[in-house]
Scaffold this motif. Structure first.
Motif, PDB file in Angstrom:
ATOM      1  N   SER A 186      49.128  24.706 -32.500  1.00 41.16           N
ATOM      2  CA  SER A 186      49.335  23.663 -31.498  1.00 41.16           C
ATOM      3  C   SER A 186      48.149  23.573 -30.546  1.00 41.16           C
ATOM      4  O   SER A 186      47.705  22.478 -30.194  1.00 41.16           O
ATOM      5  CB  SER A 186      50.624  23.946 -30.712  1.00 41.16           C
ATOM      6  OG  SER A 186      51.751  23.909 -31.564  1.00 41.16           O
ATOM      7  N   VAL A 187      47.643  24.732 -30.126  1.00 43.31           N
ATOM      8  CA  VAL A 187      46.471  24.737 -29.256  1.00 43.31           C
ATOM      9  C   VAL A 187      45.273  24.130 -29.992  1.00 43.31           C
ATOM     10  O   VAL A 187      44.508  23.347 -29.421  1.00 43.31           O
ATOM     11  CB  VAL A 187      46.147  26.176 -28.800  1.00 43.31           C
ATOM     12  CG1 VAL A 187      44.799  26.221 -28.080  1.00 43.31           C
ATOM     13  CG2 VAL A 187      47.244  26.701 -27.886  1.00 43.31           C
ATOM     14  N   GLY A 188      45.132  24.485 -31.268  1.00 40.18           N
ATOM     15  CA  GLY A 188      44.041  23.928 -32.066  1.00 40.18           C
ATOM     16  C   GLY A 188      44.141  22.420 -32.197  1.00 40.18           C
ATOM     17  O   GLY A 188      43.121  21.718 -32.195  1.00 40.18           O
ATOM     18  N   TYR A 189      45.368  21.905 -32.290  1.00 42.20           N
ATOM     19  CA  TYR A 189      45.550  20.448 -32.384  1.00 42.20           C
ATOM     20  C   TYR A 189      45.088  19.777 -31.093  1.00 42.20           C
ATOM     21  O   TYR A 189      44.389  18.752 -31.137  1.00 42.20           O
ATOM     22  CB  TYR A 189      47.010  20.113 -32.658  1.00 42.20           C
ATOM     23  CG  TYR A 189      47.212  18.689 -33.143  1.00 42.20           C
ATOM     24  CD1 TYR A 189      47.400  18.424 -34.491  1.00 42.20           C
ATOM     25  CD2 TYR A 189      47.205  17.619 -32.253  1.00 42.20           C
ATOM     26  CE1 TYR A 189      47.563  17.125 -34.947  1.00 42.20           C
ATOM     27  CE2 TYR A 189      47.367  16.319 -32.697  1.00 42.20           C
ATOM     28  CZ  TYR A 189      47.547  16.083 -34.046  1.00 42.20           C
ATOM     29  OH  TYR A 189      47.701  14.786 -34.484  1.00 42.20           O
ATOM     30  N   ALA A 190      45.471  20.356 -29.946  1.00 45.06           N
ATOM     31  CA  ALA A 190      45.077  19.780 -28.663  1.00 45.06           C
ATOM     32  C   ALA A 190      43.561  19.822 -28.483  1.00 45.06           C
ATOM     33  O   ALA A 190      42.940  18.836 -28.048  1.00 45.06           O
ATOM     34  CB  ALA A 190      45.770  20.528 -27.522  1.00 45.06           C
ATOM     35  N   VAL A 191      42.959  20.966 -28.835  1.00 46.16           N
ATOM     36  CA  VAL A 191      41.504  21.106 -28.699  1.00 46.16           C
ATOM     37  C   VAL A 191      40.781  20.160 -29.660  1.00 46.16           C
ATOM     38  O   VAL A 191      39.800  19.507 -29.298  1.00 46.16           O
ATOM     39  CB  VAL A 191      41.075  22.567 -28.952  1.00 46.16           C
ATOM     40  CG1 VAL A 191      39.548  22.686 -28.996  1.00 46.16           C
ATOM     41  CG2 VAL A 191      41.639  23.481 -27.878  1.00 46.16           C
ATOM     42  N   GLY A 192      41.276  20.073 -30.893  1.00 44.05           N
ATOM     43  CA  GLY A 192      40.661  19.184 -31.876  1.00 44.05           C
ATOM     44  C   GLY A 192      40.740  17.727 -31.462  1.00 44.05           C
ATOM     45  O   GLY A 192      39.799  16.957 -31.679  1.00 44.05           O
TER      46      GLY A 192
END
Length: 249
Positions: A186-192
């Motif tokens: 989820s964090v990776g989705y937000a950062v991406g």
């Protein structure tokens, strides 16, 4: 002069059953958070295939139409992914009572994530997303973001708001989150998604620069790459820890 107050020491332990505990040694406070017993089941590899499929079906030519037509397909895919998360997070040693309510958990998490797409949409607007010209595209982006980043967290934490807040708000949040496969996805989705904004102002006049293609692509790619981080960290811990010892960071 006021006496020096020693800050309470804490340890973060990753237990054999997949859960994570944050222990305050002085106050004897233990916070336990769910994690994946079968990490490979929680890898959102479907996001990588899905975004590739969108490009093959003409995402560059008609972003709004393609995102709208494939929304139901993605919801069905996420239903299946949510089921895999419940399996990955179930207790191996004893029967988890929540297994009897698995369908209710998945359905409730999906409904909540769809409702939360509205505040996500408003947040995107406040962060500078087009307000009038690409209004529907922005809302579709909010829908996909909510389904990809929020829905898996609701599944893993069983829609428990208090546990979710404690998870991201405790003093060892960085260590705990970095070891949680779903959370890092989820964090990776937000950062991406945030990184996906970078190509938009470039004067290249390419089809793939249309709103919100780069944000959606960055989010889908970031979710998969983020989910790999805990796997690498787990391999590192197992390589450096002694056999039979309790894993700690």
């Amino acid at each position: 002069m006021s006496p020096n107050i020693k800050a309470p020491s804490k340890t973060v332990s990753f237990l054999h059953d997949g859960s994570t505990e944050v222990v305050n040694i002085e106050d004897k406070v233990v916070l336990k958070f769910p994690n994946s017993n079968i990490p490979l089941l929680t890898l959102p590899i479907h996001n990588a295939f899905f975004i590739v499929g969108l490009f093959l079906y003409g995402l560059q030519q008609d972003p709004k139409g393609i995102l709208r037509k494939n929304l139901v397909t993605y919801i069905v895919i996420q239903f299946s992914y949510g089921y895999l998360i419940t399996i990955a997070c179930s207790n191996k040693k004893k029967k988890d009572r929540s297994e009897d309510n698995r369908g209710l958990l998945i359905g409730a998490s999906m409904a909540i994530s769809l409702l939360l797409s509205l505040p996500v949409f408003i947040t995107l607007i406040l962060l500078g997303a087009p307000l009038i010209e690409y209004l529907e595209e922005t809302y579709l982006l909010g829908l996909y973001l909510s389904l990809s980043a929020i829905y898996p967290l609701l599944i893993q934490f069983k829609c428990n708001y208090e546990t979710l807040v404690n998870f991201f708000g405790n003093g060892n949040a960085l260590q705990v989150v970095s070891q949680n496969h779903v959370a890092m996805s989820s964090v990776g989705y937000a950062v991406g998604t945030w990184i996906g904004v970078i190509p938009l102002p470039l004067d290249w006049d390419r089809d793939w620069q249309k709103w919100p293609i780069t944000l959606l692509t960055g989010g889908m790619a970031g979710s998969f790459l983020g989910s790999l981080i805990p796997l690498f960290l787990d391999c590192y811990r197992k390589f450096t820890s002694k056999p039979g010892s309790k894993k700690e960071l």
